[in-house]
Design an enzyme around this catalytic site. Structure first.
Site, PDB file in Angstrom:
ATOM      1  N   ARG A 154       0.816  -1.233   0.000  1.00 39.42           N
ATOM      2  CA  ARG A 154       0.000   0.000   0.000  1.00 39.42           C
ATOM      3  C   ARG A 154       0.841   1.269   0.000  1.00 39.42           C
ATOM      4  O   ARG A 154       0.361   2.330  -0.405  1.00 39.42           O
ATOM      5  CB  ARG A 154      -0.954  -0.013   1.180  1.00 39.42           C
ATOM      6  CG  ARG A 154      -1.996  -1.103   1.020  1.00 39.42           C
ATOM      7  CD  ARG A 154      -3.157  -0.882   1.936  1.00 39.42           C
ATOM      8  NE  ARG A 154      -4.149  -1.939   1.742  1.00 39.42           N
ATOM      9  CZ  ARG A 154      -5.183  -2.140   2.528  1.00 39.42           C
ATOM     10  NH1 ARG A 154      -5.385  -1.352   3.556  1.00 39.42           N
ATOM     11  NH2 ARG A 154      -6.041  -3.093   2.301  1.00 39.42           N
ATOM     12  N   ASP A 207     -15.968   9.416   9.160  1.00 38.27           N
ATOM     13  CA  ASP A 207     -14.874   8.450   9.008  1.00 38.27           C
ATOM     14  C   ASP A 207     -13.560   9.123   9.362  1.00 38.27           C
ATOM     15  O   ASP A 207     -13.427  10.350   9.267  1.00 38.27           O
ATOM     16  CB  ASP A 207     -14.814   7.916   7.568  1.00 38.27           C
ATOM     17  CG  ASP A 207     -14.089   6.576   7.491  1.00 38.27           C
ATOM     18  OD1 ASP A 207     -14.765   5.528   7.545  1.00 38.27           O
ATOM     19  OD2 ASP A 207     -12.835   6.565   7.399  1.00 38.27           O
TER      20      ASP A 207
HETATM   21  C1  LIG Z   1     -14.622  -1.741   6.626  1.00 40.41           C
HETATM   22  S1  LIG Z   1     -15.070  -0.046   6.707  1.00 40.41           S
HETATM   23  C2  LIG Z   1     -16.748  -0.171   7.303  1.00 40.41           C
HETATM   24  C3  LIG Z   1     -17.724   0.581   6.432  1.00 40.41           C
HETATM   25  C4  LIG Z   1     -19.205   0.384   6.784  1.00 40.41           C
HETATM   26  N1  LIG Z   1     -19.493   0.760   8.154  1.00 40.41           N
HETATM   27  C5  LIG Z   1     -19.644  -1.027   6.522  1.00 40.41           C
HETATM   28  O1  LIG Z   1     -19.972  -1.764   7.459  1.00 40.41           O
HETATM   29  O2  LIG Z   1     -19.673  -1.427   5.350  1.00 40.41           O
HETATM   30  C6  LIG Z   1     -14.180   0.503   8.141  1.00 40.41           C
HETATM   31  C7  LIG Z   1     -14.002   2.010   8.203  1.00 40.41           C
HETATM   32  O3  LIG Z   1     -13.591   2.380   9.506  1.00 40.41           O
HETATM   33  C8  LIG Z   1     -12.771   3.521   9.387  1.00 40.41           C
HETATM   34  N2  LIG Z   1     -11.986   3.687  10.616  1.00 40.41           N
HETATM   35  C9  LIG Z   1     -10.928   2.968  11.043  1.00 40.41           C
HETATM   36  N3  LIG Z   1     -10.456   3.446  12.208  1.00 40.41           N
HETATM   37  C10 LIG Z   1     -11.250   4.499  12.541  1.00 40.41           C
HETATM   38  C11 LIG Z   1     -11.265   5.423  13.628  1.00 40.41           C
HETATM   39  N4  LIG Z   1     -10.371   5.348  14.609  1.00 40.41           N
HETATM   40  N5  LIG Z   1     -12.202   6.395  13.608  1.00 40.41           N
HETATM   41  C12 LIG Z   1     -13.106   6.492  12.614  1.00 40.41           C
HETATM   42  N6  LIG Z   1     -13.148   5.636  11.561  1.00 40.41           N
HETATM   43  C13 LIG Z   1     -12.231   4.653  11.523  1.00 40.41           C
HETATM   44  C14 LIG Z   1     -11.929   3.227   8.164  1.00 40.41           C
HETATM   45  O4  LIG Z   1     -11.373   4.413   7.601  1.00 40.41           O
HETATM   46  C15 LIG Z   1     -12.942   2.537   7.249  1.00 40.41           C
HETATM   47  O5  LIG Z   1     -13.501   3.423   6.320  1.00 40.41           O
END
Ligand SMILES: C[S@@+](CC[C@H](N)C(=O)[O-])C[C@H]1O[C@@H](n2cnc3c(N)ncnc32)[C@H](O)[C@@H]1O
Length: 266
Positions: free
Chosen positions: A35, A136
């Site tokens: 990445r 996010d």
């Molecule tokens: C796999 S996606 C989930 C998307 C959606 N909620 C779903 O279930 O399809 C996880 C997201 O969590 C976000 N994320 C990770 N750590 C985070 C944090 N500390 N605060 C806010 N968002 C976070 C990532 O940037 C990513 O976009």
């Protein structure tokens, strides 16, 4: 420029954990190398180790944001885990909201979850007052949500009728993509928020919070801290929805399970 030293990996992992709260296991080294290749090249660095040095000692916030954007896992699609959408429809039909109905997609990634909720609210509540907020950690993801332009295949679980009512099919150079209709975009607001830190003071209270597929990245104490912080934004009569693969068991939280992955304040 393909691999990085253990020391460089540890430094990136520490940096990422400080910002996101997510600990990258040593098994993620190859993934991190993959990445960061492109970012290292774009920054004019001759090796990944050199790039990490640059990150640690020379680069500013903007470069760090790019690294965080690259390392977060953003996989998502429309109407993921349909049980939650069925639950929400049922709730709205049996207990129609009295005032404005607010839903928070608390790790919204590129916005598909927030727009799926919005389609459902537009369908069931129509012009009655409602709002969806998506937040996010990743700036790139917040911008993707605001753009509202998606590859068509992410919508393969979207009810056909919703596709017709709420999405515009891309043509010409937008072939194979869809754009969310303006009427829906106007009621969905995206902003940055880190679930590991204090949340924006003006976020407000929500009737339903989707906290899905983000807790999996955290250990038990961090999971509990995030959930407690998020629960402060939930109305006393509200519902918290988590990913079906995530467990809130044994975290000593002030909630009780109503059905799998659906919680209410205890
Ligand atoms: C796999 S996606 C989930 C998307 C959606 N909620 C779903 O279930 O399809 C996880 C997201 O969590 C976000 N994320 C990770 N750590 C985070 C944090 N500390 N605060 C806010 N968002 C976070 C990532 O940037 C990513 O976009």
């Amino acid at each position: 420029m393909t691999t990085m030293s253990e020391g460089a990996f540890d430094a990136v992992a520490e940096l990422f954990e400080r910002v996101s709260g997510i600990r990258l296991a040593p098994a993620k080294k190859a993934l991190v190398e993959g990445r960061l290749q492109r970012l290292a090249q774009d920054a004019g660095q001759t090796s990944l180790d050199r790039y990490v040095e640059h990150l640690l000692h020379e680069a500013g916030e903007a470069e760090l944001t790019k690294v965080v954007d690259k390392l977060t896992t953003n996989e998502t699609y429309f109407f993921r885990e349909p049980q939650h959408f069925e639950f929400l429809t049922q709730q709205l039909r049996t207990q129609p909201p009295r005032g404005a109905f607010r839903v928070w997609s608390a790790a919204s990634s590129s916005g598909e979850e927030a727009y799926s909720i919005a389609m459902l609210l537009a369908d069931v509540l129509g012009s009655r007052p409602w709002e969806v907020v998506g937040t996010d950690l990743s700036t790139a993801m917040v911008e993707a949500g605001q753009r509202a332009l998606y590859p068509m295949e992410r919508a393969r679980h979207t009810p056909h009728d919703y596709l017709k009512r709420f999405c515009l099919r891309g043509e010409g150079r937008y072939q194979g993509q869809l754009l969310i209709q303006r009427s829906l975009r106007e009621r969905v607001h995206f902003r940055g928020a880190n679930l590991m830190q204090d949340l924006p003071a003006d976020l407000g209270q929500f009737d339903v919070i989707f906290l899905r597929n983000v807790l999996i990245y955290f250990d038990a104490p961090a999971k509990a801290a995030i959930t407690r912080r998020v629960l402060r934004q939930l109305q006393p009569h509200g519902h918290l929805l988590t990913g079906h693969a995530e467990s809130l068991a044994n975290l000593d939280l002030p909630i009780r399970a109503l059905q799998p992955a659906v919680y209410v304040p205890a």
